[in-house]
Design an enzyme around this catalytic site. Structure first.
Site, short mmCIF file in Angstrom:
data_model
loop_
_atom_site.label_atom_id
_atom_site.label_comp_id
_atom_site.label_asym_id
_atom_site.label_seq_id
_atom_site.Cartn_x
_atom_site.Cartn_y
_atom_site.Cartn_z
N GLU A 119 -38.20 -96.36 -11.61
CA GLU A 119 -38.65 -97.07 -10.41
C GLU A 119 -37.69 -96.84 -9.24
O GLU A 119 -38.12 -96.79 -8.09
CB GLU A 119 -38.81 -98.56 -10.73
CG GLU A 119 -40.01 -98.80 -11.64
CD GLU A 119 -40.18 -100.24 -12.08
OE1 GLU A 119 -41.33 -100.67 -12.22
OE2 GLU A 119 -39.16 -100.92 -12.31
N GLU A 139 -42.38 -99.90 -20.24
CA GLU A 139 -42.42 -101.36 -20.37
C GLU A 139 -43.55 -101.87 -21.25
O GLU A 139 -43.40 -102.84 -22.00
CB GLU A 139 -42.52 -101.99 -18.97
CG GLU A 139 -41.20 -102.10 -18.22
CD GLU A 139 -40.84 -100.84 -17.46
OE1 GLU A 139 -39.99 -100.91 -16.56
OE2 GLU A 139 -41.42 -99.78 -17.77
#
Length: 265
Positions: A119, A139
């Site tokens: 990210e 995730e």
């Protein structure tokens, strides 16, 4: 070196995430120090370009430390230190994965960039990586949501189907795939990674800083915006830049066949 190291070379800032034994995964202290460093860079009038990298040869960053930060995020345990208390406050505003330093950021990806590490890469402007780098948003495999911009930025930065595959399976993809998708600019050897990053940074730093920052901001602000609205945004940035002293200096230096002296005003 501290867990986050800032080195300023002229007008270029080199930020290094420094927990190589933990694959540069972020505990609360590292996350907070990274935010503070980003803010220091954002406020500096001397820094024009940023290079972001990780220490060691294995990882750029593995994201949030599953043992230290993730239990805080899920409420599995309360904060125990001042670093952890501050991290929870910062996280309300998005944390380091959503921080914009207002200046071009080059990611020198020295290894695996996964979860929050990925990210951070998605929030940079130019990316070069080593051949063994991998990229992923895992995730979903541990029941978490990739809330650092993945579902917003990844869809704009790689083809739709590949973005969905990465997000829904949690599988990583290679440096070669990242280059093929257009997510990274180049793959370079580990020995030349920082040299190549510095070359790019120096080219950018030599340009008029207000023009560089305005172009970057216009590009970002216009992403996903309808064309007419985007053109209006672009016009505002254009007018601001053309009203600066640097906009006079650049053409004047070109006509006089000399190197321009940009003062950022």
């Amino acid at each position: 070196m501290a867990v986050v190291d800032l080195e300023v070379r002229g007008s270029i800032a080199l930020i290094t995430m420094n927990r190589p034994e933990q694959l540069n995964a972020m505990d609360a202290e590292m996350a907070v120090r990274l935010i503070d460093t980003f803010e220091e860079v954002r406020r500096s009038e001397d820094i024009r370009v940023v290079i972001l990298t990780g220490a060691g040869e294995k990882a750029f960053s593995a994201g949030g430390d599953l043992d230290a930060v993730i239990p805080l995020m899920t409420g599995a345990r309360p904060p125990e230190t001042e670093w952890e208390k501050r991290w929870l406050e910062i996280r309300k505003f998005g944390g380091p994965f959503k921080t914009d330093v207002g200046k071009p950021v080059i990611a020198a990806v020295n290894g695996h960039a996964v979860a929050g590490g990925m990210e951070m890469v998605l929030n940079t402007d130019i990316r070069i990586c080593v051949p063994n780098a991998t990229f992923g948003i895992p995730e979903v495999k541990v029941g978490l949501f990739p809330g650092g911009g993945s579902t917003v930025r990844l869809r704009d930065q790689i083809p739709f189907a590949h973005a969905m595959h990465a997000l829904l399976t949690g599988d990583s993809f290679s440096a070669e795939d990242a280059l093929r998708y257009g997510m990274v600019n180049a793959i370079v050897s580990a020995d030349s990674l920082m040299e190549e990053a510095m070359k790019i940074a120096e080219k950018i730093a030599a340009n008029a800083p207000l023009a560089v920052q305005a172009i970057r901001s216009s590009f970002r602000d216009c992403t996903g915006v309808p064309e007419q609205q985007a053109l209006a945004i672009e016009s505002e940035y254009s007018a601001r830049v053309h009203a600066t002293e640097d906009a006079i200096e650049g053409p004047k230096a070109f006509l006089e066949k000399r190197k321009p002296v940009y003062r950022g005003r």
